[in-house]
Design a protein around this motif. Structure first.
Motif, PDB file in Angstrom:
ATOM      1  N   PRO A 235      72.227  36.625  38.234  1.00  0.00           N
ATOM      2  CA  PRO A 235      71.024  36.979  38.978  1.00  0.00           C
ATOM      3  C   PRO A 235      70.938  38.473  39.274  1.00  0.00           C
ATOM      4  CG  PRO A 235      72.644  36.031  40.457  1.00  0.00           C
ATOM      5  CD  PRO A 235      73.225  35.932  39.074  1.00  0.00           C
ATOM      6  N   VAL A 236      72.028  39.206  39.001  1.00  0.00           N
ATOM      7  CA  VAL A 236      72.079  40.656  39.191  1.00  0.00           C
ATOM      8  C   VAL A 236      72.043  41.315  37.816  1.00  0.00           C
ATOM      9  CG1 VAL A 236      73.461  42.578  40.086  1.00  0.00           C
ATOM     10  CG2 VAL A 236      73.428  40.385  41.301  1.00  0.00           C
ATOM     11  N   PRO A 237      71.237  42.380  37.620  1.00  0.00           N
ATOM     12  CA  PRO A 237      71.224  43.064  36.324  1.00  0.00           C
ATOM     13  C   PRO A 237      72.617  43.549  35.935  1.00  0.00           C
ATOM     14  CG  PRO A 237      69.385  43.800  37.681  1.00  0.00           C
ATOM     15  CD  PRO A 237      70.253  42.959  38.568  1.00  0.00           C
ATOM     16  N   ILE A 238      72.951  43.404  34.664  1.00  0.00           N
ATOM     17  CA  ILE A 238      74.245  43.842  34.151  1.00  0.00           C
ATOM     18  C   ILE A 238      74.085  45.203  33.487  1.00  0.00           C
ATOM     19  CG2 ILE A 238      76.105  43.342  32.520  1.00  0.00           C
ATOM     20  CD1 ILE A 238      75.974  41.495  35.012  1.00  0.00           C
ATOM     21  N   ALA A 239      75.045  46.099  33.762  1.00  0.00           N
ATOM     22  CA  ALA A 239      75.105  47.410  33.117  1.00  0.00           C
ATOM     23  C   ALA A 239      76.440  47.524  32.406  1.00  0.00           C
ATOM     24  CB  ALA A 239      74.963  48.525  34.150  1.00  0.00           C
ATOM     25  N   CYS A 240      76.440  48.143  31.218  1.00  0.00           N
ATOM     26  CA  CYS A 240      77.704  48.310  30.492  1.00  0.00           C
ATOM     27  C   CYS A 240      77.509  49.300  29.356  1.00  0.00           C
ATOM     28  CB  CYS A 240      78.221  46.973  29.960  1.00  0.00           C
ATOM     29  SG  CYS A 240      77.219  46.250  28.643  1.00  0.00           S
ATOM     30  N   GLY A 241      78.591  49.601  28.655  1.00  0.00           N
ATOM     31  CA  GLY A 241      78.511  50.443  27.466  1.00  0.00           C
ATOM     32  C   GLY A 241      79.441  51.635  27.462  1.00  0.00           C
ATOM     33  N   GLU A 242      80.084  51.939  28.603  1.00  0.00           N
ATOM     34  CA  GLU A 242      80.881  53.159  28.684  1.00  0.00           C
ATOM     35  C   GLU A 242      82.114  53.134  27.795  1.00  0.00           C
ATOM     36  OE1 GLU A 242      83.911  52.917  32.359  1.00  0.00           O
ATOM     37  OE2 GLU A 242      81.817  52.779  32.967  1.00  0.00           O
ATOM     38  N   ASP A 243      82.545  51.961  27.362  1.00  0.00           N
ATOM     39  CA  ASP A 243      83.760  51.846  26.559  1.00  0.00           C
ATOM     40  C   ASP A 243      83.513  51.991  25.061  1.00  0.00           C
ATOM     41  OD1 ASP A 243      85.783  50.830  28.713  1.00  0.00           O
ATOM     42  OD2 ASP A 243      83.994  49.612  28.973  1.00  0.00           O
ATOM     43  N   ILE A 262      72.140  50.709  29.917  1.00  0.00           N
ATOM     44  CA  ILE A 262      73.188  51.067  28.961  1.00  0.00           C
ATOM     45  C   ILE A 262      73.889  52.351  29.422  1.00  0.00           C
ATOM     46  CG2 ILE A 262      73.729  51.627  26.578  1.00  0.00           C
ATOM     47  CD1 ILE A 262      72.789  48.727  27.054  1.00  0.00           C
ATOM     48  N   GLN A 263      75.202  52.229  29.626  1.00  0.00           N
ATOM     49  CA  GLN A 263      76.003  53.336  30.147  1.00  0.00           C
ATOM     50  C   GLN A 263      76.820  53.979  29.029  1.00  0.00           C
ATOM     51  OE1 GLN A 263      77.612  50.533  33.175  1.00  0.00           O
ATOM     52  NE2 GLN A 263      77.261  52.240  34.578  1.00  0.00           N
ATOM     53  N   LEU A 264      76.145  54.506  28.057  1.00  0.00           N
ATOM     54  CA  LEU A 264      76.841  55.164  26.968  1.00  0.00           C
ATOM     55  C   LEU A 264      77.704  56.314  27.493  1.00  0.00           C
ATOM     56  CD1 LEU A 264      74.418  57.590  25.186  1.00  0.00           C
ATOM     57  CD2 LEU A 264      73.691  56.235  27.137  1.00  0.00           C
ATOM     58  N   GLU A 265      78.804  56.574  26.797  1.00  0.00           N
ATOM     59  CA  GLU A 265      79.715  57.664  27.148  1.00  0.00           C
ATOM     60  C   GLU A 265      79.651  58.713  26.041  1.00  0.00           C
ATOM     61  OE1 GLU A 265      81.348  60.175  28.346  1.00  0.00           O
ATOM     62  OE2 GLU A 265      82.493  58.860  29.689  1.00  0.00           O
ATOM     63  N   PRO A 266      78.890  59.808  26.239  1.00  0.00           N
ATOM     64  CA  PRO A 266      78.801  60.833  25.196  1.00  0.00           C
ATOM     65  C   PRO A 266      80.164  61.365  24.778  1.00  0.00           C
ATOM     66  CG  PRO A 266      77.138  61.209  26.882  1.00  0.00           C
ATOM     67  CD  PRO A 266      78.033  60.119  27.395  1.00  0.00           C
ATOM     68  N   GLN A 267      81.119  61.348  25.684  1.00  0.00           N
ATOM     69  CA  GLN A 267      82.424  61.917  25.404  1.00  0.00           C
ATOM     70  C   GLN A 267      83.280  61.018  24.523  1.00  0.00           C
ATOM     71  OE1 GLN A 267      83.855  64.622  28.515  1.00  0.00           O
ATOM     72  NE2 GLN A 267      85.746  63.483  28.382  1.00  0.00           N
ATOM     73  N   PHE A 268      82.802  59.830  24.188  1.00  0.00           N
ATOM     74  CA  PHE A 268      83.513  58.962  23.263  1.00  0.00           C
ATOM     75  C   PHE A 268      82.840  58.908  21.888  1.00  0.00           C
ATOM     76  CE2 PHE A 268      85.362  56.070  26.836  1.00  0.00           C
ATOM     77  CZ  PHE A 268      86.237  57.081  27.177  1.00  0.00           C
ATOM     78  N   MET A 269      81.700  59.580  21.710  1.00  0.00           N
ATOM     79  CA  MET A 269      81.001  59.487  20.426  1.00  0.00           C
ATOM     80  C   MET A 269      80.355  60.792  19.999  1.00  0.00           C
ATOM     81  SD  MET A 269      77.544  57.372  21.414  1.00  0.00           S
ATOM     82  CE  MET A 269      78.473  56.054  22.166  1.00  0.00           C
ATOM     83  N   GLY A 270      80.323  61.771  20.902  1.00  0.00           N
ATOM     84  CA  GLY A 270      79.639  63.009  20.593  1.00  0.00           C
ATOM     85  C   GLY A 270      78.185  62.966  21.030  1.00  0.00           C
ATOM     86  N   LEU A 271      77.621  64.131  21.216  1.00  0.00           N
ATOM     87  CA  LEU A 271      76.254  64.227  21.712  1.00  0.00           C
ATOM     88  C   LEU A 271      75.236  63.806  20.653  1.00  0.00           C
ATOM     89  CD1 LEU A 271      74.782  65.087  24.297  1.00  0.00           C
ATOM     90  CD2 LEU A 271      74.604  67.387  23.352  1.00  0.00           C
ATOM     91  N   THR A 272      75.537  64.073  19.399  1.00  0.00           N
ATOM     92  CA  THR A 272      74.617  63.693  18.322  1.00  0.00           C
ATOM     93  C   THR A 272      74.400  62.182  18.308  1.00  0.00           C
ATOM     94  OG1 THR A 272      75.434  65.550  17.004  1.00  0.00           O
ATOM     95  CG2 THR A 272      74.215  63.835  15.847  1.00  0.00           C
ATOM     96  N   ALA A 273      75.500  61.425  18.319  1.00  0.00           N
ATOM     97  CA  ALA A 273      75.390  59.968  18.320  1.00  0.00           C
ATOM     98  C   ALA A 273      74.824  59.457  19.632  1.00  0.00           C
ATOM     99  CB  ALA A 273      76.752  59.337  18.048  1.00  0.00           C
ATOM    100  N   ALA A 274      75.169  60.112  20.741  1.00  0.00           N
ATOM    101  CA  ALA A 274      74.668  59.675  22.051  1.00  0.00           C
ATOM    102  C   ALA A 274      73.141  59.750  22.110  1.00  0.00           C
ATOM    103  CB  ALA A 274      75.291  60.522  23.154  1.00  0.00           C
ATOM    104  N   LYS A 275      72.584  60.804  21.548  1.00  0.00           N
ATOM    105  CA  LYS A 275      71.122  60.937  21.520  1.00  0.00           C
ATOM    106  C   LYS A 275      70.499  59.819  20.687  1.00  0.00           C
ATOM    107  CE  LYS A 275      67.131  63.080  22.100  1.00  0.00           C
ATOM    108  NZ  LYS A 275      66.431  63.081  23.413  1.00  0.00           N
ATOM    109  N   GLN A 276      71.161  59.463  19.587  1.00  0.00           N
ATOM    110  CA  GLN A 276      70.655  58.374  18.751  1.00  0.00           C
ATOM    111  C   GLN A 276      70.736  57.031  19.481  1.00  0.00           C
ATOM    112  OE1 GLN A 276      73.198  58.894  15.362  1.00  0.00           O
ATOM    113  NE2 GLN A 276      72.007  60.587  14.521  1.00  0.00           N
TER     114      GLN A 276
END
Length: 385
Positions: A235-243, A262-276
């Protein structure tokens, strides 16, 4: 312009060794990046130097090509270690581009979508006992600083299943924080990948009365099906993605159309992929709230990405709750005012490494966050290492 060298520096913050990168060029312009990964400071540093040959002699402006080669051409899945090393180098290339073009990085990413970024406080619950009364008073202090949102992990050292007493204490802590901040402040509950599906859903159902904005990372990230099962029934929204550290992982998560924070982690994929990835999330009608819990440069990188992301939701901030000396690691840091930050228009990241300050805080193996030990939330160095 060609890249001539890649250098690394580590600052031993008490709860995480911060790994920094400097990329030098033959024209005297350098850029800085960050490659921090909890518990793997020296390992990531070694990985940076193993990836270094892919960029030496190359044009720093060819950042998409560099990111691809450092990820694909190794032909091994180095996970977050490889991702962090890649990101440290790639961030520095973006910094160089901004300096040469005399533009802040966010303008290179598409320009300003937001004049300011709303932030949420994290790291504020490190002092005093793990009791509802203490969390109540600490949360009040956060709101008095002007924050309109705050996040915390109320679950102690729990893992998978939880005893009855610990279950109730976690709920009492959430209730105390909600009572302290009132109904106009966002309360974000952090799960740190702790639970089984059953335990996560029990918590989600019980905490719903306190109207948290999200329940973050309730189950381990390796099983997308488990995360989707929780998201469907919670019943609570789920957030994830940092891993996650590659676009394909986000593609699988988003394909189920169940998680929309979505909690993307730019430091695990680079800024180029994070923007995508941010664009992928936008296509699924979701919002981004990037993980920004590494070091001070990571926070600035996320701020530039968020400024240029139409579907940005909220920005994570530790700066007000770290040790005072940590604000001197960079020549400029983010300024927080009334729960918001604005990104600088200085070229590149708008900051540089303070090597004198970094040298005062050497790497220590005990500097990491032991999430399944009692008292981890105090963020003190771990004894026995």
């Amino acid at each position: 312009m060609k890249i001539t060298d890649v250098q690394t520096y580590i600052a031993g913050n008490g709860w995480k060794n911060w790994v920094f990168v400097q990329v030098d060029t033959d024209e005297g312009v350098h850029g800085i990046g960050e490659a921090t990964l909890n518990g793997f400071g020296k390992t990531v540093e070694a990985a940076i130097h193993e990836l270094k040959p892919y960029v030496i002699g190359q044009d720093p402006f060819n950042v998409e090509s560099h990111s691809l080669k450092m990820f694909r051409d190794v032909f091994s899945d180095g996970g977050q270690i490889q991702g962090a090393a890649l990101s440290g180098i790639e961030f520095a290339c973006w910094d160089i581009m901004g300096k040469v073009l005399e533009q802040p990085v966010y303008k290179l990413l598409g320009g300003k979508c937001h004049d300011s970024l709303r932030v949420y406080a994290n790291g504020w619950y490190t002092s005093g006992p793990r009791t509802p009364d203490n969390f109540y008073h600490l949360a009040k202090q956060v709101v008095e600083k002007g924050y309109t949102a705050l996040k915390f992990d109320p679950f102690g050292s729990s893992w998978r299943a939880v005893e009855r007493g610990d279950f109730q204490l976690a709920l009492d802590l959430i209730g105390a924080v909600r009572e302290a901040v009132g109904d106009k402040v966002d309360v974000l509950v952090e799960g740190h990948n702790r639970f089984s599906v059953h335990t996560a859903l029990r918590f989600a159902e019980k905490m719903a009365e306190y109207e948290p904005t999200w329940f973050e990372a309730p189950v381990p990230p390796q099983s997308v099906s488990s995360m989707i099962e929780v998201a469907k029934r919670s019943p609570v929204p789920i957030a994830c993605g940092e891993d996650y550290y590659c676009k394909e992982q986000f593609a699988e998560l988003l394909s189920h159309n169940q998680v929309h924070i979505i909690q993307l982690e730019p430091q695990f994929m680079g800024l180029t992929a994070a923007k995508q990835v941010a664009g992928m999330v936008n296509a699924f009608n979701g919002v981004t709230a990037p993980h920004s819990a590494q070091g001070p440069l990571c926070s600035i990188v996320c701020a530039h990405l968020n400024t240029a992301t139409p579907n940005f939701f909220i920005h994570e901030i530790f700066e007000d709750f770290n040790e005072p000396w940590t604000k001197n690691i960079l020549t400029n840091t983010v300024d927080i005012k009334d729960g918001y930050i604005q990104v600088s228009d200085r070229p590149g990241w708008g900051t540089d490494l303070n090597l004198d300050e970094i040298s005062k805080h050497p790497y220590k193996r005990e500097n990491f966050l032991p999430l399944f030990r009692e008292g981890w939330e105090k963020r003190e160095p771990v004894k026995g290492f």
